[in-house]
Design a protein around this motif. Sequence first.
Motif: not given
Length: 404
Positions: A217-227
Amino acid sequence: MEDSLEELACLAETAGAQVLLKVIQNRPSPDRALYIGKGKVEELEKLMAEKNANMLIFDDDLSFVQQRNLENRLKVKVIDRTQLILDIFAQRAYSSAGKIQVELAQLNYLLPRLTGKGIVLSRLGGGIGTRGPGETKLEIDRRRIKKRINQLRKKIEKLNRQRDVLRKNRKRRSYYVATLVGYTNAGKSTLLNALTNAGTKVDNKLFSTLDPLTRRVILPNREILLLNDTVGFINKLPHHLIAAFHATLKEIKEADFLINVLDASHPKIEEENKATYSVLKELGVENKPIINVLNKIDKVKNGYHLARLQRNLDANITISALYQKNIDKLIYRIMEIIKRRKIETKFVFPYQESKLISLVYREGEIISKEYLKDKIVLKAKVDPALAGKLSKYREDLAKDKILV
């Protein structure tokens, strides 16, 4: 008791059975030989003949002796809750890892029952006339099962090593990892699809997801999250499964935080939540940051009931994953959690390290910057993994602090 039996009926239907009747007996303790009383066995015999039933499923674990005695009396197949759940897992395991873990759980369940069978056979004839091929075959079966268990454990150890390498790579790349947890059929896979467009198969059945799935998941603040999507929990989750699925459940231990998905429309949501937290406690992760999410609010018509659930379950986020309602609020909460995990530190870079300076700008939050003659001093909030990666350029490690 009625709720547990109702859940057993749902499990049976998930496994492909048709439920014909449910029976409860109140006893101070289970009967050693039959689990239920002799009178209840006679009653069941008549009821099952009337309904033309060919299987009896108990909501608690049976000993081998109880199972054998009931089958001899009723002339039908008798299984317990653990066997039923193992059968569902066997149906739903598609990956090689899932199949290995299910087989290990099944063999660990079977082995003591084979041993019990051997003891019973040796007593029946006083030893003489019973020590031949039958007893020998049991010993061969035991050896084969033990050998197979050892083989499966080695395969799982290999899987663990491979996953550990992947986890280390994730940490080096400054990813954040979140794991979806919760009671089975709470809507975890639907939420994964809503957040990632994963296209995961969604089924309105218990344990529709067995093999773990990870999506980015690429969050609106450009952080990358693995879900991660994991297997759902349930009351009386067999210990054989928790042990065998250690490699899968390790994803929960390694996550930065958990998203606990709750079915707001379920009449026993609070009991389901207790079961989830019970498994999390058994895994030793109950103190991780957890976002409690009330899902399926499209099925809840009573606003007062929903507000009460929010208070009682500490669940400020209410969503409908199916209709993607309030998903933006969940994403904002995720970004808040990530922000709290960052540490505040100071970096000193020579100007020639432009790539590293850009990395801090890209992945961190700059608090202040100071340009000196031959270096740049950056004060920033960054992920602990990135801070560790750039430890060579950190000026004051002692003053780092986790933001809360």
